[in-house]
Scaffold this motif. Structure first.
Motif, PDB file in Angstrom:
ATOM      1  N   THR A 121     113.281   8.160 -29.530  1.00  0.00           N
ATOM      2  CA  THR A 121     114.159   7.169 -28.911  1.00  0.00           C
ATOM      3  C   THR A 121     114.670   6.298 -30.053  1.00  0.00           C
ATOM      4  O   THR A 121     113.870   5.698 -30.769  1.00  0.00           O
ATOM      5  N   PHE A 166     118.806  10.750 -18.704  1.00  0.00           N
ATOM      6  CA  PHE A 166     117.800   9.740 -18.368  1.00  0.00           C
ATOM      7  C   PHE A 166     117.477   9.670 -16.879  1.00  0.00           C
ATOM      8  O   PHE A 166     116.357   9.350 -16.509  1.00  0.00           O
ATOM      9  N   ALA A 183     108.803   9.052 -23.299  1.00  0.00           N
ATOM     10  CA  ALA A 183     109.649   8.051 -23.946  1.00  0.00           C
ATOM     11  C   ALA A 183     109.542   6.712 -23.226  1.00  0.00           C
ATOM     12  O   ALA A 183     108.825   5.824 -23.646  1.00  0.00           O
ATOM     13  N   ARG A 184     110.238   6.576 -22.085  1.00  0.00           N
ATOM     14  CA  ARG A 184     110.299   5.270 -21.416  1.00  0.00           C
ATOM     15  C   ARG A 184     108.931   4.763 -20.981  1.00  0.00           C
ATOM     16  O   ARG A 184     108.657   3.563 -21.080  1.00  0.00           O
ATOM     17  N   ASN A 214     115.999   1.709 -16.835  1.00  0.00           N
ATOM     18  CA  ASN A 214     116.880   2.073 -17.955  1.00  0.00           C
ATOM     19  C   ASN A 214     117.443   0.875 -18.706  1.00  0.00           C
ATOM     20  O   ASN A 214     118.351   1.036 -19.546  1.00  0.00           O
ATOM     21  N   MET A 256     117.644   0.963 -22.546  1.00  0.00           N
ATOM     22  CA  MET A 256     118.666   1.701 -23.295  1.00  0.00           C
ATOM     23  C   MET A 256     119.567   0.802 -24.146  1.00  0.00           C
ATOM     24  O   MET A 256     119.769   1.070 -25.334  1.00  0.00           O
ATOM     25  N   ASN A 295     118.653  -0.701 -27.918  1.00  0.00           N
ATOM     26  CA  ASN A 295     118.621  -0.045 -29.234  1.00  0.00           C
ATOM     27  C   ASN A 295     119.625  -0.652 -30.208  1.00  0.00           C
ATOM     28  O   ASN A 295     119.599  -0.354 -31.403  1.00  0.00           O
ATOM     29  N   THR A 352     114.756  -1.365 -29.976  1.00  0.00           N
ATOM     30  CA  THR A 352     114.434  -0.724 -28.705  1.00  0.00           C
ATOM     31  C   THR A 352     113.110  -1.219 -28.150  1.00  0.00           C
ATOM     32  O   THR A 352     112.098  -1.241 -28.848  1.00  0.00           O
TER      33      THR A 352
END
Length: 408
Positions: A29, A268, A348-349, A375, A378, A381, A385
Motif C-alpha cells: 500500500t 478495493f 492491507a486495510r 476506504n 486511501m 497516501n 498512509t
C-alpha cells in the motif's frame, strides 16, 4: 483439500529461496512516507509496526525502477542515494523477525508527468485526462531500457537486504497497460494478439528472475480483470499465468484487479471516499473530484475474500504458489484460502487499522478485524498512509542519504 491437509496459515513456510515465519504478507500500500526519494524514519516505523505485529513479510510500495516511472515526486527509485536508507529499513524489519519485499515497477500511464518532468509512457499515445497532457507511446528503446531497469532494481533490492521483489504487472501501470487491449493499440511485436501484448511482461519477469539469481524471491502481481470495458480479462489472465509458469521466472503469483488509471475503486470494493479525496487535491482537481468524481471513483459492494472467485480459476490453471489478496480480514478467511489451495494471504486495510492483528489472531483465532472498509485510508497516501480511525500521526522524519539531482 481437506481441513487436515490445509497448511496452518500461521506456521512457517517457504517462498522460493526464502523462509517466512508465517504465510501472512502485508500487501503493498503506497505509504506516502518517503521524502525526496529517500527512506524516512516514518517509513521505517511504518513497516516495523507490521513486523512487530506478526506478519511473515511486509511489502514496501512502490519503488519505481526509473525516475520517469514514479507516480509521486517523493517516491523512491533505485538511486545510489536511496541505498543507505533502504538498508536501514530492511535491517529494522529483520530485527523484528519478519521478511521484507520491495514492490518494483514502472508507472507508465499512471506515472506523474509533472513530478517526473517527462510525459507519461503508454503502449500507445493517448490524452492523459488526469494529467491534462498526452502520454507518449513507448519506443523499442524505452522497452529495452525499462526491462533492464527492472533487472537492476532486483539486483539493488538484493544488495539492500530485501528478501523478495514483487513485480507490478497490474493496475494499468506500464506492463499492465501493454496487456490491456483497450490501452495497447500497437501493431508491432508488442501489440495485437495476447502473445504479443504479454511479451513485455514476460521479458521483465525473465530479466528480474535472472538478476535475482536465486538470492531473493520473485513475486508477480498481475491483474485478473482491469474492471473497464475492453480491458484485460480473466480468460487472458489465465493464459498469461500459464506462460509465466512455463517460463519458470516466478516463485509466486499475487492476483489483483482494477485500473489506477481508469477504475481504481474496482480493486478495493466498498464506498468511494469522494469528500476525503477532494480535500487533499489541489485546484482545479478538487473541483473536478467534486463535480464528476463519482464517474471515476465508483463504489462497489464489499465482501470478505472478494477476489477469491476469480483467483480460484487461476489457482485451477497453474501449480505455482499463489497469494490471495482482497478482503482478508481474519482467521476464517485465511483458513478458507489455505483450504482452497492458496499458499499465502496478503492483507492491507485490516493491518492499517491494526498493525498487530496477526499477533492477536495467534493468541485468539476468533479475534475480529476492526476495519470497516470505509476506504478513507486511501486519500491519506498523500500525507502518510494510515487508518483515519486511529491516532497515529506522521512527520516524515529523518532521511538517510542525500537526494542528489532531486527536483521537487
Amino acid at each position: 483439500m481437506t481441513a487436515t491437509e490445509a497448511p496452518d496459515v500461521l506456521a512457517p513456510a517457504r517462498l522460493g529461496p526464502i523462509r517466512l515465519r508465517n504465510r501472512v504478507i502485508k500487501a503493498a500500500t503506497y505509504e506516502g512516507l518517503s521524502h525526496r526519494a529517500l527512506v524516512t524514519r516514518d517509513l521505517v516505523d511504518f513497516h516495523v509496526a507490521y513486523a512487530r505485529g506478526g506478519v511473515g513479510m511486509t511489502t514496501v510500495a512502490y519503488c519505481a525502477v526509473t525516475r520517469d516511472g514514479r507516480t509521486d515526486r517523493h517516491q523512491i527509485h533505485w538511486t545510489d542515494e536511496a541505498m543507505p536508507g533502504l538498508r536501514v529499513l530492511t535491517e529494522a524489519v529483520h530485527a523484528e523477525g519478519a521478511a521484507i519485499a520491495a514492490q518494483i515497477g514502472h508507472g507508465g500511464p499512471v506515472a506523474s508527468p509533472r513530478a517526473n518532468g517527462a510525459p507519461a509512457l503508454s503502449p500507445s499515445s493517448f490524452f492523459h485526462t488526469t494529467a491534462f497532457s498526452r502520454a507518449r507511446a513507448a519506443s523499442l528503446a524505452d522497452i529495452r531500457r525499462i526491462t533492464g531497469a527492472h533487472a537492476e532494481a532486483a539486483r539493488r533490492a538484493a544488495a539492500a537486504g530485501f528478501d523478495a521483489v514483487e513485480v507490478h504487472l497490474g493496475h494499468n501501470y506500464l506492463a499492465s497497460s501493454f496487456l490491456s487491449p483497450r490501452l495497447n493499440r500497437r501493431t508491432d511485436r508488442y501489440g495485437g494478439p495476447l502473445e504479443n501484448r504479454a511479451r513485455f511482461a514476460r521479458e521483465i519477469m525473465r530479466a528480474v528472475h535472472d538478476a535475482a539469481d536465486g538470492r531473493i524471491a520473485v513475486i508477480a502481481k498481475m491483474n485478473m480483470d482491469d474492471g473497464v470495458p475492453g480491458g484485460f480479462w480473466l480468460d487472458e489472465a489465465i493464459a498469461v499465468a500459464r506462460w509465466l509458469e512455463q517460463d519458470g521466472t516466478v516463485d509466486a503469483l499475487e492476483m489483483t484487479a482494477g485500473s489506477s488509471l481508469l477504475n481504481p475503486m474496482y480493486l478495493f470494493k466498498g464506498d468511494a471516499p469522494l469528500r476525503e479525496f477532494a480535500a487533499v487535491m489541489p485546484q482545479p482537481a478538487r473541483l473536478g473530484v467534486k463535480a464528476v468524481g463519482g464517474r471515476f471513483l465508483r463504489s462497489y459492494p464489499y465482501r470478505d475474500a472478494y477476489l477469491l472467485e476469480d483467483a480460484r480459476q487461476i489457482r485451477a490453471a497453474v501449480k505455482l504458489p499463489m497469494i490471495l489478496l482482497g478482503g482478508i480480514t481474519g482467521r476464517p478467511v485465511m483458513d478458507r484460502a489455505m483450504r482452497e489451495g492458496f499458499a499465502y494471504v496478503a492483507m492491507a486495510r485490516a493491518l492499517l487499522r491494526e498493525p498487530d492483528l496477526v499477533n492477536r489472531l495467534r493468541e485468539d483465532a476468533a479475534t475480529p478485524s476492526l476495519c470497516i472498509h470505509c476506504n478513507k485510508c486511501m486519500p491519506t497516501n498523500f500525507t502518510g498512509t494510515r487508518c483515519v480511525l486511529t491516532d497515529r500521526t506522521t512527520t516524515r522524519g529523518d532521511t538517510w542519504g542525500t537526494p542528489e539531482g532531486y527536483v521537487g
